[in-house]
Design a protein around this motif. Sequence first.
Motif, PDB file in Angstrom:
ATOM      1  N   PHE A 326      61.330  55.355  34.152  1.00 59.58           N
ATOM      2  CA  PHE A 326      60.104  55.690  34.880  1.00 59.58           C
ATOM      3  C   PHE A 326      59.695  54.461  35.467  1.00 59.58           C
ATOM      4  N   SER A 327      59.204  53.514  34.543  1.00 58.29           N
ATOM      5  CA  SER A 327      58.429  52.470  34.637  1.00 58.29           C
ATOM      6  C   SER A 327      59.046  51.151  35.649  1.00 58.29           C
ATOM      7  N   PHE A 328      60.325  51.164  35.415  1.00 60.61           N
ATOM      8  CA  PHE A 328      61.191  50.017  36.092  1.00 60.61           C
ATOM      9  C   PHE A 328      61.132  50.026  37.750  1.00 60.61           C
ATOM     10  N   PRO A 329      61.198  51.065  38.268  1.00 54.08           N
ATOM     11  CA  PRO A 329      60.784  51.045  39.708  1.00 54.08           C
ATOM     12  C   PRO A 329      59.475  50.936  40.009  1.00 54.08           C
ATOM     13  N   ILE A 330      58.409  51.258  39.139  1.00 52.41           N
ATOM     14  CA  ILE A 330      56.861  50.986  39.429  1.00 52.41           C
ATOM     15  C   ILE A 330      56.835  49.383  39.472  1.00 52.41           C
ATOM     16  N   ALA A 331      57.362  48.849  38.358  1.00 52.56           N
ATOM     17  CA  ALA A 331      57.165  47.315  38.218  1.00 52.56           C
ATOM     18  C   ALA A 331      57.943  46.773  39.424  1.00 52.56           C
ATOM     19  N   ILE A 332      59.077  46.970  39.997  1.00 53.43           N
ATOM     20  CA  ILE A 332      59.759  46.245  41.066  1.00 53.43           C
ATOM     21  C   ILE A 332      58.718  46.500  42.203  1.00 53.43           C
ATOM     22  N   ILE A 333      58.277  47.759  42.664  1.00 55.81           N
ATOM     23  CA  ILE A 333      57.415  48.026  43.920  1.00 55.81           C
ATOM     24  C   ILE A 333      56.175  47.169  43.618  1.00 55.81           C
ATOM     25  N   MET A 334      55.718  47.167  42.344  1.00 52.47           N
ATOM     26  CA  MET A 334      54.213  46.204  42.266  1.00 52.47           C
ATOM     27  C   MET A 334      54.268  44.912  42.371  1.00 52.47           C
ATOM     28  N   LEU A 335      55.682  44.432  41.859  1.00 49.38           N
ATOM     29  CA  LEU A 335      56.090  43.297  42.051  1.00 49.38           C
ATOM     30  C   LEU A 335      56.174  42.742  43.381  1.00 49.38           C
ATOM     31  N   VAL A 336      56.753  43.338  44.300  1.00 47.20           N
ATOM     32  CA  VAL A 336      56.796  42.863  45.680  1.00 47.20           C
ATOM     33  C   VAL A 336      55.640  43.134  46.390  1.00 47.20           C
ATOM     34  N   LEU A 337      54.787  44.179  46.289  1.00 48.74           N
ATOM     35  CA  LEU A 337      53.503  44.244  46.883  1.00 48.74           C
ATOM     36  C   LEU A 337      52.454  43.238  46.503  1.00 48.74           C
ATOM     37  N   THR A 338      52.561  43.059  45.023  1.00 48.46           N
ATOM     38  CA  THR A 338      51.450  41.850  44.745  1.00 48.46           C
ATOM     39  C   THR A 338      51.854  40.646  45.202  1.00 48.46           C
ATOM     40  N   TRP A 339      53.153  40.311  45.368  1.00 45.83           N
ATOM     41  CA  TRP A 339      53.598  39.028  45.838  1.00 45.83           C
ATOM     42  C   TRP A 339      53.192  39.060  47.193  1.00 45.83           C
ATOM     43  N   LEU A 340      53.411  40.189  48.067  1.00 44.66           N
ATOM     44  CA  LEU A 340      53.101  39.927  49.537  1.00 44.66           C
ATOM     45  C   LEU A 340      51.373  40.096  49.666  1.00 44.66           C
ATOM     46  N   TRP A 341      50.690  40.606  48.862  1.00 45.18           N
ATOM     47  CA  TRP A 341      49.196  40.451  48.740  1.00 45.18           C
ATOM     48  C   TRP A 341      48.809  39.057  48.573  1.00 45.18           C
ATOM     49  N   LEU A 342      49.286  38.632  47.585  1.00 48.61           N
ATOM     50  CA  LEU A 342      48.817  37.163  47.113  1.00 48.61           C
ATOM     51  C   LEU A 342      49.082  36.188  48.107  1.00 48.61           C
ATOM     52  N   HIS A 343      50.375  36.458  48.928  1.00 45.30           N
ATOM     53  CA  HIS A 343      50.788  35.478  49.752  1.00 45.30           C
ATOM     54  C   HIS A 343      49.795  35.642  51.171  1.00 45.30           C
ATOM     55  N   PHE A 344      49.848  36.795  51.196  1.00 45.03           N
ATOM     56  CA  PHE A 344      48.519  36.969  52.575  1.00 45.03           C
ATOM     57  C   PHE A 344      47.355  36.571  52.446  1.00 45.03           C
ATOM     58  N   LEU A 345      46.630  36.798  51.268  1.00 51.75           N
ATOM     59  CA  LEU A 345      45.473  36.169  50.727  1.00 51.75           C
ATOM     60  C   LEU A 345      45.319  34.612  50.751  1.00 51.75           C
ATOM     61  N   PHE A 346      46.360  33.792  50.243  1.00 52.87           N
ATOM     62  CA  PHE A 346      46.029  32.328  49.771  1.00 52.87           C
ATOM     63  C   PHE A 346      47.131  31.485  50.880  1.00 52.87           C
ATOM     64  N   LEU A 347      48.223  32.076  51.109  1.00 52.22           N
ATOM     65  CA  LEU A 347      49.207  31.317  51.800  1.00 52.22           C
ATOM     66  C   LEU A 347      49.584  31.694  53.159  1.00 52.22           C
TER      67      LEU A 347
END
Length: 639
Positions: A326-347
């Motif tokens: 149940f949680s592994f797909p959640i982590a993968i999606i969150m990992l990608v979206l969090t990386w995109l969010w931080l990239h957009f915010l700071f880079l």
Amino acid sequence: MRLEAAARMDVFRKLWRARKLVLVVLIPLSLLPLPLIHPTSEACCAYVLMVTAVYWVSEAVPLGAAALVPAFLYPLFGVLKSSEVAAEYCKDTTLLLMGVICLAASIEKWNLHKRIALRMVMIAGAKPGMLVLGFMCCTVFLSMWLSNTSTTAMVMPIAEAVLQQLICTGLADCHDDSESGDAPEEDDVKEQNLSDKNQLKLLYHNESNNCTKQELYTLSETGEVNGLGLKSVSKPEFIQPTNGHLPSVSIEIPNVKRVKARRDSQYPTKRDHMICKCLSLSITYAATIGGLITITGTSTNLIFAEQFNTRYPDAKVINFGTWFIFSFPIAIIMLVLTWLWLHFLFLGCNFRETCSLSKKRKTKREMMSERRIHEEYAKLGPISYPEVVTAVFFILMTLLWFTREPGFVPGWTSLFEKKGYRTDATVSVLLGFLLFLIPARRPFSSSSCCRNSEDDSASDPLAPMITWKDFQRLMPWEIVILVGGGYALAAGCKVSGLSVWIGRQLEPMSGLPPWAVTLLACLLVSAVTEFASNPATLTVFLPILSALSETLLINPLHTLIPSTMCVSFGVMLPVGNPPNAIVFSYGHVQIRDMVKAGFGVNLIGVAVVMLAITTWGVPLFNLTEFPAWAESRNVTGVL
């Protein structure tokens, strides 16, 4: 009048210093009329629950000490016997945690975590976007098996070394016109004649006269470095360290024209500062994401698993395998979206520039950073025998957890005649116990392989992989007692009937659909956990949400699992969780940065969890029906 005002201020100051003691005394006294006026089991249990909850949220006393409150108040008020309360403080999950800590101690002792982290970063490369993603991936992987706090404390020094190398090459880039990869925010520096030699010479000295880690400081317009006033000198001079950590610095400035730099900054460019912020925050967020994947990833998962299995003993649906699926797909999606969010915010959005793997696009600082990472990896030397043993145990523990009761095929527990005797804790404790027996030196080998050991085990050929001191150094006894206190509170709510009473008060919410109830619970829990500890918040909310689900005839997993995951999303403030505090202590980010980035991560987490519980979570846990194990529990509670 002045004397009276001074006296009042002095009284206020004394009260403020003693505010925690005042709170510890006043809270029980102010709530005492509740069990005295209504001397019922429900009222007495509610009194104990409120006192413990206030102690946890306010942290007026240590969390572990506050968790002991039910141990003496329940027997005093006649809610539970002392022997019954004591039995709640050591459960199956306690043994599970102890076995995992044994493996974590071996991983940390033999630097296997550092080898994994550096190897993954070497694969990702030194481009800012890929560097952040590489660190996030290795942090997520480590946090699946180690605590979030330990993972952050392990990975941040590696990231800091890379960031320092990045900053060190930044000054040279500011004066190098051939560099084309600089951000548009950088201040233009005119090319100067090499004969002028107008460069800043940073001179520092430590007691050994051999600096292994360079300290970088830049001169701002105010003539201060990191807030320390500096004077220019005509000759090099060395000053002994003043506090044992940071050396005093003197700067030789021969004929230097003032360089236009950003005020009050220790970074060569704004882009460098943004990279430092992005990488630092990505590590704490990745540690939180990784902790969601496994039952043992974080203490809140353990609290949920034990309280759920205690409240619903007939429900055989929560184990290592089902939780991971149940949680592994959640982590993968969150990992990608969090990386995109931080990239957009700071880079920014220039992914082609920050994520390119082409060697032609690498700047000088990126090549220097890659060189630094390779040097750190080379220091580890070839993989040692203890690292191999630890990796084998790591893989073996994971496989045995997965195959115990996978659900779709019979597990290895079906080989035994008696069913239900073996749990994940059995595997964890068995392998953890073996680590105390297996020698750290290769059998029939005369050479020592214990180069990473910090003790004198190299002189003992039969020294084990870990010692009791290694285990004791990592074992979070406060969390063990805190989890036990939560079990005790849950047992009191069940025996006294308080959970049933709470459920009846929540009956007006019966008109809401299940997804709305779950969303409200997730938002409430994620808001409270920003200011209170994650385990304490979940311990307070689990009995309430369980009673709510039973009253509304909703599958309890529909509300409990999302709330358990959302309680980990306290990422907006340094006090939200220990990984946040560790990252904040490095000084690259400010509170406003954490709030801005953490708010987005919070929304991403809640949205992804809601997506999971309404899609693949439905067939996995059969959430469309009110299960028989919850129905029998509800009928028993009403009777």
